[in-house]
Motif scaffolding. Sequence first.
Motif, PDB file in Angstrom:
ATOM      1  N   LEU A  52       0.835  -1.197   0.000  1.00  0.00           N
ATOM      2  CA  LEU A  52       0.000   0.000   0.000  1.00  0.00           C
ATOM      3  C   LEU A  52       0.870   1.246   0.000  1.00  0.00           C
ATOM      4  O   LEU A  52       1.987   1.236   0.533  1.00  0.00           O
ATOM      5  CB  LEU A  52      -0.907   0.016   1.236  1.00  0.00           C
TER       6      LEU A  52
ATOM      7  N   SER B 227     -11.074   0.651   0.232  1.00  0.00           N
ATOM      8  CA  SER B 227     -11.517   1.223   1.507  1.00  0.00           C
ATOM      9  C   SER B 227     -10.381   1.942   2.214  1.00  0.00           C
ATOM     10  O   SER B 227     -10.554   3.036   2.754  1.00  0.00           O
ATOM     11  CB  SER B 227     -12.088   0.125   2.408  1.00  0.00           C
ATOM     12  N   HIS B 228      -9.205   1.318   2.211  1.00  0.00           N
ATOM     13  CA  HIS B 228      -8.050   1.933   2.870  1.00  0.00           C
ATOM     14  C   HIS B 228      -7.707   3.266   2.224  1.00  0.00           C
ATOM     15  O   HIS B 228      -7.486   4.270   2.919  1.00  0.00           O
ATOM     16  CB  HIS B 228      -6.845   0.994   2.810  1.00  0.00           C
TER      17      HIS B 228
ATOM     18  N   ALA C 150      -7.800   6.829   4.341  1.00  0.00           N
ATOM     19  CA  ALA C 150      -6.479   7.024   4.949  1.00  0.00           C
ATOM     20  C   ALA C 150      -6.268   8.448   5.445  1.00  0.00           C
ATOM     21  O   ALA C 150      -5.679   8.665   6.512  1.00  0.00           O
ATOM     22  CB  ALA C 150      -5.388   6.655   3.950  1.00  0.00           C
TER      23      ALA C 150
END
Length: 200
Positions: free
Chosen positions: A21, A76-77, A81
Amino acid sequence: MTENPQESSGQPTPDHSAPGLPGEEPISPAGVPAEYWRAFAIVAFSMNRFIIDQMIRAARLFDNDTEALVLFGVLSHLNVAHLLPPGARPSGTLNPRGSVQGAQPRLRPVRIRDLVQITGRPRETIRRKLDRLEATGRVLRLADGYVLNIEAVDPEMRQLSADGARRFMETSAVIAAALRDARVALAQETEPTAQGKGQA
């Protein structure tokens, strides 16, 4: 001469040390403390057992489609964030229910090309999975990208996440204990060598 399958298919060779990520650090073998190698089997087994178990549990919420699960998780992250910066405290960031107040309009949309770059999956696969997630109400398509549908985070998904966090902490405690023991073992194993050098 044998061709590299990845090169012959036109796909770039993946960088296995790259972070998964954005914002995460790449793999750095030199940065791994010695105790992690001394306790490697226990550390790896404990971590992998938790990850695989949680993935299997979570995939059930997506008809066992693990690709859709990972895509939903990445999306979603990236959406939230900026709302949950490092060091954020529940008392100052979340409402009494444990959620970000008024989060839906504040989510940052993510484009398909960004999801392709992060996941390494073909654009058509990403588009197809997003279409399915949209059809089931889990994500919303906006003019500038996709966001999760917060209303789709139902009690079952919240329970899975909360219980997963609890089990994650239990797994962390097991790993921490193994590392403490490994540090003691390393000290004992290097002590005779140090004494021998002193006598020499």
